[in-house]
Enzyme design. Structure first.
Site, PDB file in Angstrom:
ATOM      1  N   GLY A  37       4.770  27.962  20.663  1.00 32.21           N
ATOM      2  CA  GLY A  37       4.918  28.414  19.265  1.00 32.21           C
ATOM      3  C   GLY A  37       6.374  28.688  18.939  1.00 32.21           C
ATOM      4  CG  HIS A  38       8.349  31.993  20.820  1.00 29.83           C
ATOM      5  ND1 HIS A  38       7.531  32.325  21.870  1.00 29.83           N
ATOM      6  CD2 HIS A  38       8.406  33.098  20.032  1.00 29.83           C
ATOM      7  CE1 HIS A  38       7.120  33.573  21.737  1.00 29.83           C
ATOM      8  NE2 HIS A  38       7.628  34.071  20.628  1.00 29.83           N
ATOM      9  CD  GLN A  62       9.090  44.047  16.173  1.00 32.42           C
ATOM     10  OE1 GLN A  62      10.225  43.777  15.797  1.00 32.42           O
ATOM     11  NE2 GLN A  62       8.145  43.115  16.255  1.00 32.42           N
ATOM     12  CB  VAL A 177       1.967  26.224  18.248  1.00 34.01           C
ATOM     13  CG1 VAL A 177       1.649  25.364  19.460  1.00 34.01           C
ATOM     14  CG2 VAL A 177       3.074  25.585  17.418  1.00 34.01           C
ATOM     15  CG  MET A 185       0.115  28.775  22.070  1.00 35.49           C
ATOM     16  SD  MET A 185       1.400  27.681  22.651  1.00 35.49           S
ATOM     17  CE  MET A 185       0.363  26.332  23.214  1.00 35.49           C
ATOM     18  CB  SER A 187       4.445  37.074  24.101  1.00 39.11           C
ATOM     19  OG  SER A 187       5.362  36.235  23.434  1.00 39.11           O
ATOM     20  NE  ARG A 188       1.569  42.751  21.462  1.00 40.93           N
ATOM     21  CZ  ARG A 188       2.474  42.719  20.477  1.00 40.93           C
ATOM     22  NH1 ARG A 188       2.503  41.698  19.642  1.00 40.93           N
ATOM     23  NH2 ARG A 188       3.347  43.697  20.336  1.00 40.93           N
TER      24      ARG A 188
HETATM   25  P1  AMP Z   1       7.686  37.077  18.553  1.00 40.54           P
HETATM   26  O1  AMP Z   1       8.454  36.714  19.783  1.00 40.54           O
HETATM   27  O2  AMP Z   1       6.237  37.374  18.802  1.00 40.54           O
HETATM   28  O3  AMP Z   1       8.370  38.119  17.717  1.00 40.54           O
HETATM   29  O4  AMP Z   1       7.661  35.768  17.653  1.00 40.54           O
HETATM   30  C1  AMP Z   1       8.866  35.153  17.242  1.00 40.54           C
HETATM   31  C2  AMP Z   1       8.574  34.121  16.185  1.00 40.54           C
HETATM   32  O5  AMP Z   1       7.679  33.134  16.714  1.00 40.54           O
HETATM   33  C3  AMP Z   1       7.875  34.726  14.957  1.00 40.54           C
HETATM   34  O6  AMP Z   1       8.392  34.118  13.779  1.00 40.54           O
HETATM   35  C4  AMP Z   1       6.433  34.342  15.172  1.00 40.54           C
HETATM   36  O7  AMP Z   1       5.695  34.225  13.974  1.00 40.54           O
HETATM   37  C5  AMP Z   1       6.590  32.974  15.836  1.00 40.54           C
HETATM   38  N1  AMP Z   1       5.365  32.626  16.570  1.00 40.54           N
HETATM   39  C6  AMP Z   1       4.726  33.394  17.491  1.00 40.54           C
HETATM   40  N2  AMP Z   1       3.609  32.774  17.926  1.00 40.54           N
HETATM   41  C7  AMP Z   1       3.535  31.593  17.248  1.00 40.54           C
HETATM   42  C8  AMP Z   1       2.604  30.489  17.247  1.00 40.54           C
HETATM   43  N3  AMP Z   1       1.531  30.476  18.015  1.00 40.54           N
HETATM   44  N4  AMP Z   1       2.869  29.453  16.431  1.00 40.54           N
HETATM   45  C9  AMP Z   1       3.970  29.443  15.628  1.00 40.54           C
HETATM   46  N5  AMP Z   1       4.883  30.435  15.590  1.00 40.54           N
HETATM   47  C10 AMP Z   1       4.660  31.492  16.386  1.00 40.54           C
END
Ligand code: AMP
Length: 281
Positions: A37-38, A62, A177, A185, A187-188
């Site tokens: 996703g990232h 946050q 994604v 997807m 991280s959790r």
């Molecule tokens: P995070 O590391 O969770 O803060 O996510 C960083 C960025 O990745 C944020 O803009 C999230 O919305 C995006 N993101 C996280 N998971 C997904 C995913 N499965 N598909 C697309 N973008 C994602």
């Protein structure tokens, strides 16, 4: 032509490296422990911008006091290698001191949009997000910033903040994604036991059931919420926190679906809280 990815830790290193970047700069903020996703955001930025910056910072403000900050997963070495493969030019990995110097007392808060859904379940969450994203934007000075539809309310809040504060940045929201079985997807997802991982597809199944009803002509928002609730209730390992059928822009709960709308939910699988959403066009 092979380029070496630059890794900046301090604000000074970031500033010096930023000066060397050409043209339109695309920015991908993350909390690390990267997945496809990232990486899809980084690739999209790579396609659309001359230069690409990513950040990795697990933002303490946050997270609520009872949330998972201390055990949030981290793997910096792997993250850097994935970002390099995606063609990122510069990665910023600031520490807590840089982002929150002693005596820090300045916050950015978006009213209204941050109240329902995630805002209601996670008080203070969006204040932490908008504050850190403002600080990241100020330091990186991108022309475009890339966010995932996975965090639909976050994307809406960032768009609003960018408009309200006249940041000269285009916000690009990219599709969610998913794993092969539909699980978004995250991280959790790494917290899930094998049984919880199997059960976690219930979010995708609940959203799919509501969307199918919508496609068959159902426009009663309460009926769509009911379909999601009933599907979630069929999975004993899933504990619903909220389901929503709301206006896409205002996030107000709907009675009738007329324009662009958002089906969304937060669900606990054991101790792990997952969110997901579908857009109804
Ligand atoms: P995070 O590391 O969770 O803060 O996510 C960083 C960025 O990745 C944020 O803009 C999230 O919305 C995006 N993101 C996280 N998971 C997904 C995913 N499965 N598909 C697309 N973008 C994602």
């Amino acid at each position: 032509m092979d380029r070496q990815m630059i890794i900046a830790a301090s604000l000074e290193e970031l500033g010096a490296a930023r000066l060397l970047l050409d043209g339109i700069v695309g920015f991908v903020p993350t909390m690390g422990y990267l997945h496809e996703g990232h990486i899809s955001l980084a690739r999209r930025a790579r396609e659309e911008c001359q230069s690409v910056v990513a950040s990795i910072f697990v933002n303490p403000t946050q997270f609520g006091p009872a949330e998972d900050l201390s055990k949030y997963p981290r793997d910096l070495k792997r993250d850097l290698s994935l970002l390099e493969s995606a063609g990122v030019d510069l990665v910023w990995t600031p520490d807590n001191e840089t982002m929150y110097p002693p005596g820090f007392s300045t916050w950015v808060e978006v009213e209204g949009l941050t109240k329902p859904l995630e805002g209601a379940s996670r008080p203070g969450h969006f204040r932490g997000v908008t504050t850190v994203v403002t600080k990241l934007f100020n330091a990186v000075q991108p022309q475009r910033a890339y966010f995932g539809q996975k965090d639909a309310q976050q994307a809406a809040v960032i768009r609003k903040m960018t408009r309200d504060l006249n940041f000269p940045i285009e916000i690009v929201v990219c599709p969610t994604v998913r794993e092969a079985d539909g699980l978004a997807m995250s991280s959790r997802n790494s917290y899930l036991s094998p049984e919880e991982r199997k059960a976690a597809t219930i979010l995708f199944r609940a959203l799919t059931a509501a969307k199918s009803a919508y496609e068959r002509g159902e426009r009663d928002a309460e009926e769509l919420r009911k379909i999601m609730k009933e599907t979630l209730a069929s999975e004993p390992r899933a504990q619903m926190q909220y389901v929503s059928c709301a206006d896409y822009d205002t996030l107000d709960e709907l009675e009738t679906v007329t324009g662009k709308s958002l089906l969304s939910m937060a669900v606990f699988l054991g101790k792990t809280r997952l969110i997901d959403n579908f857009v109804l066009e």
